[in-house]
Enzyme design. Structure first.
Site, mmCIF file in Angstrom:
data_model
loop_
_atom_site.group_PDB
_atom_site.id
_atom_site.type_symbol
_atom_site.label_atom_id
_atom_site.label_comp_id
_atom_site.label_asym_id
_atom_site.label_seq_id
_atom_site.Cartn_x
_atom_site.Cartn_y
_atom_site.Cartn_z
ATOM 1 N N GLY A 108 -11.043 0.511 6.335
ATOM 2 C CA GLY A 108 -10.452 0.205 7.940
ATOM 3 C C GLY A 108 -9.437 0.555 7.739
ATOM 4 O O GLY A 108 -8.956 0.368 9.398
ATOM 5 N N GLU B 282 -9.761 3.819 10.244
ATOM 6 C CA GLU B 282 -10.653 3.420 10.911
ATOM 7 C C GLU B 282 -9.417 3.052 12.344
ATOM 8 O O GLU B 282 -9.981 3.281 13.340
ATOM 9 C CB GLU B 282 -11.898 2.457 10.830
#
Length: 263
Positions: free
Chosen positions: A115, A118
């Site tokens: 994440g 991301e």
């Protein structure tokens, strides 16, 4: 002089130069893992910076030589597919970052994984160092990227390189990422924030309204070929699989996972 702002302990906000807000992920003891509390406070600070007329550019960076290890695995271990959908896991992060009209720059030292990577991919400019490492290791715990990683990375790298990064967990170095068009600026180690500030200075000198419109147009073109909702639906499905439970348990117990065999 650095101007400090009221901020949470998990996100440190400052304005080191006129027109530029710096948001520092401050959960170094957990390698800046993206807990729900950290995400909420990051989005709060992003909203404040976006709504501040004196701010023209926003920088997000990590701390103690680490950008972010990704999602908080202990939080993930408590969620099944229904829970993940109910709490909109990572959905608010994706939606709220997309709403920011001002340029967002990430300054990445060390690793940006899962994440964390991301979050980097959501930015408008990426400043990194040769020693920076980008990776999406979710497959190793029985999950898939769920915050746009499969969509954005494939758009940038193409199908076959994205397969290597996501399915095989192969990391990208800062140098390779720049060669592939992912990194905007490469700096010496320890200089990523300085490089981001210099880039922000160039943005501050331009028309903020024109930049906002141009960013909206570019992001619109970029998003036409993406389907984050489809990715997130598959991501939530993975939360209900036995392999997710086994993968997360194995990670927390520091042992190799035992995967289900295809029937």
């Amino acid at each position: 002089m650095v101007e400090a702002h009221e901020s949470s302990g998990l996100i440190l906000a400052s304005t080191p130069r006129p027109g530029t807000r710096v948001l520092t992920l401050n959960r170094a003891g957990k390698r800046n893992a993206l807990s729900q509390d950290l995400i909420k406070q990051l989005l709060l600070e992003l909203g404040r910076a976006d709504g501040d007329r004196d701010i023209c550019a926003i920088i997000i960076t990590g701390s103690d030589g680490f950008f972010s290890a990704g999602a908080d695995i202990k939080e993930i271990s408590k969620l099944d597919a229904e829970d993940a959908r109910r709490v909109r896991y990572l959905e608010d992060l994706c939606d709220d970052v997309r709403k920011v009209r001002k340029p967002v720059i990430v300054a990445v030292e060390g690793k940006a994984l899962g994440g964390g990577f991301e979050l980097v991919l959501m930015a408008d400019f990426i400043v990194a160092t040769p020693a920076t490492e980008f990776g999406l290791p979710e497959i190793s715990i029985g999950l898939i990227p769920g915050a746009g990683g499969t969509q954005r990375l494939t758009s940038i790298l193409g199908k076959y390189r994205a397969m290597q990064v996501i399915l095989l967990g192969e990391p990208l170095s800062g140098i390779e990422a720049q060669t592939l068009g992912l990194v905007s600026t490469l700096t010496e180690p320890g200089k990523a924030v300085e490089g981001a500030l210099n880039l922000a200075g160039r943005l501050v000198s331009r028309s903020s309204s024109a930049i906002s419109l141009a960013k909206e147009a570019i992001c619109r073109a970029d998003e036409l070929g993406q389907d984050e909702r489809f990715e997130r639906a598959l991501y939530y499905t993975a939360f209900g699989m036995r392999d997710k439970r086994e993968g997360v348990s194995a990670f927390l117990e520091k042992r190799p996972p035992v995967w289900d065999q295809p029937s």
